[in-house]
Scaffold this motif. Sequence first.
Motif, PDB file in Angstrom:
ATOM      1  N   SER A  68       0.843  -1.194   0.000  1.00 29.02           N
ATOM      2  CA  SER A  68       0.000   0.000   0.000  1.00 29.02           C
ATOM      3  C   SER A  68       0.875   1.240   0.000  1.00 29.02           C
ATOM      4  CB  SER A  68      -0.904   0.022   1.238  1.00 29.02           C
ATOM      5  OG  SER A  68      -1.573   1.268   1.356  1.00 29.02           O
ATOM      6  N   ASP A  69       0.321   2.340  -0.529  1.00 29.18           N
ATOM      7  CA  ASP A  69       1.061   3.596  -0.436  1.00 29.18           C
ATOM      8  C   ASP A  69       0.973   4.192   0.969  1.00 29.18           C
ATOM      9  OD1 ASP A  69      -1.568   4.445  -0.385  1.00 29.18           O
ATOM     10  OD2 ASP A  69      -1.463   5.614  -2.236  1.00 29.18           O
ATOM     11  N   ARG A  70       0.219   3.533   1.850  1.00 27.61           N
ATOM     12  CA  ARG A  70       0.180   3.961   3.249  1.00 27.61           C
ATOM     13  C   ARG A  70       1.237   3.253   4.096  1.00 27.61           C
ATOM     14  NH1 ARG A  70      -4.593   2.492   5.802  1.00 27.61           N
ATOM     15  NH2 ARG A  70      -5.599   1.510   4.007  1.00 27.61           N
ATOM     16  N   VAL A  71       2.060   2.417   3.465  1.00 27.26           N
ATOM     17  CA  VAL A  71       3.115   1.706   4.189  1.00 27.26           C
ATOM     18  C   VAL A  71       4.443   2.429   3.998  1.00 27.26           C
ATOM     19  CG1 VAL A  71       4.436  -0.434   4.388  1.00 27.26           C
ATOM     20  CG2 VAL A  71       1.965  -0.530   3.999  1.00 27.26           C
ATOM     21  N   THR A  72       5.087   2.753   5.114  1.00 28.84           N
ATOM     22  CA  THR A  72       6.436   3.311   5.104  1.00 28.84           C
ATOM     23  C   THR A  72       7.365   2.283   5.723  1.00 28.84           C
ATOM     24  OG1 THR A  72       5.615   5.566   5.352  1.00 28.84           O
ATOM     25  CG2 THR A  72       7.918   5.185   5.931  1.00 28.84           C
ATOM     26  N   VAL A  73       8.431   1.946   5.019  1.00 31.52           N
ATOM     27  CA  VAL A  73       9.372   0.948   5.517  1.00 31.52           C
ATOM     28  C   VAL A  73      10.585   1.668   6.115  1.00 31.52           C
ATOM     29  CG1 VAL A  73      10.836  -1.009   4.921  1.00 31.52           C
ATOM     30  CG2 VAL A  73       8.590  -0.760   3.844  1.00 31.52           C
ATOM     31  N   VAL A  74      10.857   1.359   7.375  1.00 32.34           N
ATOM     32  CA  VAL A  74      11.960   1.993   8.112  1.00 32.34           C
ATOM     33  C   VAL A  74      12.819   0.884   8.707  1.00 32.34           C
ATOM     34  CG1 VAL A  74      12.573   3.666   9.903  1.00 32.34           C
ATOM     35  CG2 VAL A  74      10.398   3.899   8.672  1.00 32.34           C
ATOM     36  N   PRO A  75      13.827   0.389   7.961  1.00 31.06           N
ATOM     37  CA  PRO A  75      14.628  -0.727   8.480  1.00 31.06           C
ATOM     38  C   PRO A  75      15.288  -0.436   9.826  1.00 31.06           C
ATOM     39  CG  PRO A  75      15.022  -0.417   6.133  1.00 31.06           C
ATOM     40  CD  PRO A  75      14.209   0.760   6.589  1.00 31.06           C
ATOM     41  N   SER A  76      15.739   0.792  10.034  1.00 27.74           N
ATOM     42  CA  SER A  76      16.415   1.140  11.282  1.00 27.74           C
ATOM     43  C   SER A  76      15.404   1.584  12.341  1.00 27.74           C
ATOM     44  CB  SER A  76      17.425   2.272  11.047  1.00 27.74           C
ATOM     45  OG  SER A  76      17.945   2.728  12.272  1.00 27.74           O
ATOM     46  N   LYS A  77      15.373   0.890  13.457  1.00 30.88           N
ATOM     47  CA  LYS A  77      14.394   1.208  14.506  1.00 30.88           C
ATOM     48  C   LYS A  77      14.626   2.575  15.133  1.00 30.88           C
ATOM     49  CE  LYS A  77      13.709  -3.678  15.593  1.00 30.88           C
ATOM     50  NZ  LYS A  77      14.733  -4.227  14.705  1.00 30.88           N
ATOM     51  N   VAL A  78      15.881   3.047  15.099  1.00 33.55           N
ATOM     52  CA  VAL A  78      16.150   4.343  15.722  1.00 33.55           C
ATOM     53  C   VAL A  78      15.569   5.498  14.916  1.00 33.55           C
ATOM     54  CG1 VAL A  78      18.238   3.484  16.842  1.00 33.55           C
ATOM     55  CG2 VAL A  78      18.420   4.613  14.618  1.00 33.55           C
ATOM     56  N   GLU A  79      15.091   5.205  13.691  1.00 36.00           N
ATOM     57  CA  GLU A  79      14.489   6.252  12.861  1.00 36.00           C
ATOM     58  C   GLU A  79      12.958   6.234  12.915  1.00 36.00           C
ATOM     59  OE1 GLU A  79      16.073   8.660  11.295  1.00 36.00           O
ATOM     60  OE2 GLU A  79      17.948   7.900  12.131  1.00 36.00           O
ATOM     61  N   VAL A  80      12.400   5.337  13.724  1.00 35.75           N
ATOM     62  CA  VAL A  80      10.939   5.183  13.740  1.00 35.75           C
ATOM     63  C   VAL A  80      10.248   6.456  14.206  1.00 35.75           C
ATOM     64  CG1 VAL A  80       9.052   4.014  14.957  1.00 35.75           C
ATOM     65  CG2 VAL A  80      10.856   2.671  13.879  1.00 35.75           C
ATOM     66  N   LEU A  81      10.777   7.101  15.224  1.00 35.17           N
ATOM     67  CA  LEU A  81      10.117   8.297  15.746  1.00 35.17           C
ATOM     68  C   LEU A  81      10.063   9.409  14.700  1.00 35.17           C
ATOM     69  CD1 LEU A  81       8.725   9.756  17.976  1.00 35.17           C
ATOM     70  CD2 LEU A  81      10.940  10.204  19.052  1.00 35.17           C
ATOM     71  N   ARG A  82      11.165   9.646  14.034  1.00 35.58           N
ATOM     72  CA  ARG A  82      11.172  10.672  12.977  1.00 35.58           C
ATOM     73  C   ARG A  82      10.210  10.291  11.849  1.00 35.58           C
ATOM     74  NH1 ARG A  82      15.523  14.142  13.908  1.00 35.58           N
ATOM     75  NH2 ARG A  82      17.160  13.256  15.229  1.00 35.58           N
ATOM     76  N   ALA A  83      10.197   8.988  11.503  1.00 36.28           N
ATOM     77  CA  ALA A  83       9.292   8.537  10.445  1.00 36.28           C
ATOM     78  C   ALA A  83       7.835   8.706  10.864  1.00 36.28           C
ATOM     79  CB  ALA A  83       9.574   7.071  10.100  1.00 36.28           C
ATOM     80  N   ALA A  84       7.554   8.489  12.155  1.00 35.21           N
ATOM     81  CA  ALA A  84       6.186   8.649  12.647  1.00 35.21           C
ATOM     82  C   ALA A  84       5.713  10.085  12.471  1.00 35.21           C
ATOM     83  CB  ALA A  84       6.111   8.239  14.122  1.00 35.21           C
ATOM     84  N   LEU A  85       6.578  11.033  12.767  1.00 31.52           N
ATOM     85  CA  LEU A  85       6.226  12.446  12.574  1.00 31.52           C
ATOM     86  C   LEU A  85       5.964  12.733  11.104  1.00 31.52           C
ATOM     87  CD1 LEU A  85       8.902  14.042  14.923  1.00 31.52           C
ATOM     88  CD2 LEU A  85       6.465  13.731  15.401  1.00 31.52           C
TER      89      LEU A  85
END
Length: 439
Positions: free
Chosen positions: A92-109
């Motif tokens: 889906s275009d609503r899926v963002t893949v973030v392999p590095s867990k330390v980047e999850v917070l920035r990706a969430a924003l």
Amino acid sequence: MANPFVSVINLGCRVNRVESDRMERDLAAAGFTLIDPDEAELVVINTCAVTGEAEAKTRKAVRHALGRARHPQVIATGCAAALHPESLKELSDRVTVVPSKVEVLRAALACLGLEQAPRDPFDRADAADESACAAPFHQARVGVKIQDGCNNRCTYCIVWKARGPERSVPVEAVLDQVRAVEAAGMPEVVLTGVNLGAYDGSSETDEHVEIDELLNIVMRETAIPQIRLSSIEPMDVTDRVIDVMAASQGRIAPFLHLPVQSGCTGTLARMGRPYSAEEFEALCNRIRAAVPAVALSCDLIVGFPGETDEDFATSLALCERVGFARMHVFRYSARPGTPAATMSDQVPPTVMAERSQQARALAERLARADARRRVGTVERAVIEQGARGTLGSFHRVEVEGLAAAGIAAPAITDVAIMDVTASGLVRARVCAAADNMQA
């Protein structure tokens, strides 16, 4: 700014669970509201790829999250995201893949179109160092990740590709995390890692600190009541580790999870495991001699390619002789990209199912036997909720007399073990002075 609603879904191993807990604390500290997935604007999924079946469950979890009531944005992170990001993105275009867990917070924003969090989450040390977080803990037992990655090449496993090479959290960062748990009033920390026994952290003087030395440092530099080791590979349980446990006067929980994987030397060789069944059993005997109250736990794979009925019987016989308090039984699942997936003599699913049933029946019997042998002894118990908790040996326990003694969760206390229910629940009471004298 209204607090955005987020939910974190964990898949997979103990290390994933610790990382998911950390993500929840980071998101909460940043001002996100943790909520049921059905109400979330954003769902974070910490994925697993240890087997082909696990990766299929990952894709199913992402599709399920996409269908939630509020049509949330979905972040996929973790092992499956690192190995096969495109297969998740295409869902889906609503899926963002973030392999590095330390980047999850920035990706969430970014997913929610926020330029900044409701509170500033980036006023702490680099998350890659796993430094302490001020957000509250929600369990009496808190995992502290001290190591990641694996240099082993077991023939059934792809985690080394997903997680990368071994690396360790610096000693001071480990101490920061333990102190944060201690300051929050939590009675136990669980040291975790993908290959925990390979810990090789640096101190402030750039010394190499191995796992036994780290245990001594944590005991010396903190007042955390109890330290528990998560899963540790048998080849990493040195005599030094055993000696530290034996000398800890119960401050290190008398419990070790040793992923034996098979009790048959031939099967272990095909798995690429660097020990024989005989060496493993000798290790267990050394541990029990030094720490008589210890409970031993294991992972066991049944139906590995080439495993005969005789091999399986040999494996079960070792488990019975060792007397595991817990056995996590897994049917072999071929993981594409691993040598075992292309081995000849793949075991039929029906045979694997039968072996799994036999192994689980043995596991239940051994668990009850280990619990029963503790009747009449004294152990420390972490009280988690109401009268329920967990013994140092990791058996579930229900404790009488807590209210009268003024003890409320989260807490740790000595208990006298009275009996064991048919389901394996240990029944105990708060210790009197006489109990401790007898222990």
